[in-house]
Design an enzyme around this catalytic site. Structure first.
Site, mmCIF file in Angstrom:
data_model
loop_
_atom_site.group_PDB
_atom_site.id
_atom_site.type_symbol
_atom_site.label_atom_id
_atom_site.label_comp_id
_atom_site.label_asym_id
_atom_site.label_seq_id
_atom_site.Cartn_x
_atom_site.Cartn_y
_atom_site.Cartn_z
ATOM 1 N N THR A 200 4.881 1.876 -5.201
ATOM 2 C CA THR A 200 4.793 0.481 -4.779
ATOM 3 C C THR A 200 4.594 -0.441 -5.972
ATOM 4 O O THR A 200 4.948 -1.617 -5.913
ATOM 5 C CB THR A 200 3.641 0.231 -3.773
ATOM 6 O OG1 THR A 200 2.534 0.985 -4.169
ATOM 7 C CG2 THR A 200 4.049 0.552 -2.363
ATOM 8 N N ILE B 18 0.836 -1.200 0.000
ATOM 9 C CA ILE B 18 0.000 0.000 0.000
ATOM 10 C C ILE B 18 0.873 1.252 0.000
ATOM 11 O O ILE B 18 1.823 1.351 0.765
ATOM 12 C CB ILE B 18 -0.918 0.037 1.241
ATOM 13 C CG1 ILE B 18 -1.842 -1.182 1.268
ATOM 14 C CG2 ILE B 18 -1.753 1.322 1.259
ATOM 15 C CD1 ILE B 18 -2.738 -1.244 2.483
ATOM 16 N N CYS B 19 0.565 2.185 -0.905
ATOM 17 C CA CYS B 19 1.167 3.519 -0.776
ATOM 18 C C CYS B 19 0.107 4.540 -1.123
ATOM 19 O O CYS B 19 -1.076 4.228 -1.146
ATOM 20 C CB CYS B 19 2.431 3.688 -1.609
ATOM 21 S SG CYS B 19 2.189 3.810 -3.369
ATOM 22 N N ASN B 20 0.529 5.759 -1.415
ATOM 23 C CA ASN B 20 -0.449 6.828 -1.582
ATOM 24 C C ASN B 20 -1.356 6.615 -2.793
ATOM 25 O O ASN B 20 -2.564 6.587 -2.677
ATOM 26 C CB ASN B 20 0.292 8.152 -1.682
ATOM 27 C CG ASN B 20 -0.649 9.278 -1.932
ATOM 28 O OD1 ASN B 20 -1.632 9.406 -1.230
ATOM 29 N ND2 ASN B 20 -0.382 10.053 -2.948
#
Lengths: 101, 421
Positions: A14, A7-9
């Site tokens: 990712t 998970i990233c923004n």
């Protein structure tokens, strides 16, 4: 095969990591990358959640939101920056093994 | 210190409304890109002494079809309040695990009602003034979405509107009634709001924008922009993504962008400077930390480790992704790089602000993707070739600022590498 959710923004950086991890995992792991707004739809059969270091502050809220017994950890910033997929996979293996015991 | 900042970041990014707003702005990208594309096509780069046949034909094609371009603009960037309102409703519903469809329809009703001003409603011809569906109606859209979902949720949790039915009535019917009741109450709230402002000969959107315009003007200043720059850089110093703050900054940027887009479509002067393209293309060249310049320097470093990071990070940086260099070098928690990473942002922001403010460089009116490399993004968002030259100049300035710090760090690294061997 174990499934790992990154998970990233917005699921951008990712995604780079996920691709490298998939290339190196020899079919042992299946890695997907999602953004903060969309990960909730991809929790099925996930064995481990890894969070990009730039959103590691969200771990408490993600934990609360998923409300399932899935281990969650943040990726070591050094490994993340150098896109060291091998090292991340090794850490992932450790966390999953510990969790299943 | 780090823990405290992480806590603040978590509170900010976890606040459900801010988070929904942030995710809404990310998810309406197709709309802004479509609007941006048409805005770019509608801006043929011609001046009074252009002789190139292709450019002239392009320009006259746009003039002839002006209505089409304007209409697409009106329904994309010019209706941003509606899309943002729907997207926030969606994300808030997901947060509360509510049904999504009904709150969406209520929100749509609310945002249309409170931003559009009806002029003439005859049987075969209905005319309304819709220019407040753009950035000017953004705050209304955000408010409508939050009110809809919060009221809907509270009613559901407190079981308000659940009518006791005889046991012979199927339970699903009671639920439908309860949801109907809730929906009508929320729509009534919006309707009463509309009536009040209509009696005052205005709309909620017009009233609100008159009310906040002085504040909004104040945010479009170099001081506010520098303040944001500092906050974002401190955040990234601790390795925290700037999206954490986007729930607050995003609406301001979109209001300005949308106002500029409408002005551009109408052939008028643009006014706003602080927009998403201003930030993404002119300030954060290579992503936050302005790492494109740094990546280029690192690629030629004598230190093996730094060279590897530079070569690996420079391509993602070209596309606005800074994570490899931020975490790999690292810039994060590295005292050597705190000053230059802030300085480059401040210098880029100040120079661009002054040039745009004086009218030397065109202001931004289109946002493509933040992954569009600065050098293209700067042109497409302004249709000004001078903007491309500015990007190159800023890149060189950033390199000059980073260079002494990289040398300092290189010395440390070389020593470490020698010892290791």
């Amino acid at each position: 095969m174990k499934k790992i959710l990154l998970i990233c923004n917005a699921g951008m950086s990712t995604a780079m990591m996920a691709k490298k991890m998939n290339d190196q995992s020899d079919g042992e792991f299946y890695v997907i990358a999602r953004g903060d707004g969309e990960y909730a739809d991809s929790l099925e059969n996930v064995d481990l959640i890894l969070v990009g270091p730039q959103v590691r502050h969200m771990i408490p809220s993600i934990k609360k939101e998923i409300n399932q017994d899935i281990p969650i950890s943040s990726i070591n910033p050094r490994y993340y920056g150098t896109m060291n997929a091998k090292a991340v996979l090794e850490e992932a293996k450790k966390i999953i093994d510990q969790h299943t015991i | 210190m780090e823990e405290k900042i992480l806590k603040i970041a978590n509170a900010l990014s976890n606040q459900r409304h801010l988070r929904a707003i942030r995710n809404a702005f990310i998810s309406i990208l197709p709309i802004t890109i479509m609007g941006g594309l048409f805005a770019v096509i509608s801006s043929a780069p011609v001046t009074d002494d252009t002789t190139n046949g292709f450019l002239l034909a392009w320009s006259s094609f746009v003039k002839e079809n002006n209505m089409i371009f304007s209409w697409v603009n009106t329904l994309t960037l010019g209706a941003i309040a509606v899309y943002v309102c729907l997207a926030i409703t969606y994300f808030l519903c997901k947060h509360f695990k509510l049904d999504i469809l009904i709150p969406m329809t209520i929100s749509f009703y609310g945002v249309m009602l409170l931003t559009i001003n009806p002029v003439k409603l005859a049987f075969d011809k209905k005319v309304a003034e819709i220019s407040y569906m753009d950035g000017k109606g953004l705050l209304v859209g955000i408010a409508v979405a939050i009110i809809t979902v919060e009221v809907y949720r509270i009613f559901k949790e407190k079981k308000i509107g659940v009518i006791k039915m005889p046991p012979s009535v199927p339970p699903s019917l009671t639920e439908t009634f309860a949801s109907l009741f809730t929906s009508v109450v929320i729509m009534m709230i919006f309707t009463i709001g509309f009536i009040i402002f209509n009696k005052l000969d205005t709309t909620f959107a017009i009233w609100l924008i008159d009310f906040i315009t002085p504040t909004l003007k104040a945010t479009d200043s170099i001081w506010f922009i520098l303040a944001i720059t500092i906050i974002i850089n401190i955040g990234w110093f601790f390795g925290i993504h700037n999206a954490t703050f986007w729930g607050l900054v995003g609406p301001i940027m979109f209001m300005n962008l949308s106002a500029n887009a409408s002005a551009h479509a109408a052939g008028m002067k643009l006014s706003g400077i602080l927009t998403e393209p201003f930030w993404a293309y002119f300030v954060a060249i290579g992503g936050v930390g302005q790492v494109l310049s740094l990546g280029i320097i690192l690629s030629f470093s004598k230190s093996k480790q730094m060279k590897t990071i530079g070569r690996m990070g420079v391509v993602p940086a070209f596309f606005g992704i800074s994570e490899p260099i931020t975490f790999g070098l690292p810039i994060m928690l590295n005292p050597v790089f705190f000053l230059p990473s802030f300085l480059t942002a401040a210098v880029n922001a100040t120079i661009t602000f002054l040039l745009m403010n004086s009218g030397f460089i065109g202001k931004t009116y289109a946002m493509l993707s933040f992954n569009m490399p600065s050098i293209f993004g700067a042109y497409f968002s302004t249709s000004d070739f001078k903007a491309v030259i500015l990007i190159v100049a800023l890149l060189v300035i950033d390199m000059l600022i980073y260079f002494p710090f990289t040398r300092m760090y290189e010395k440390q690294q070389l020593k470490l590498e020698e010892e290791a061997e």
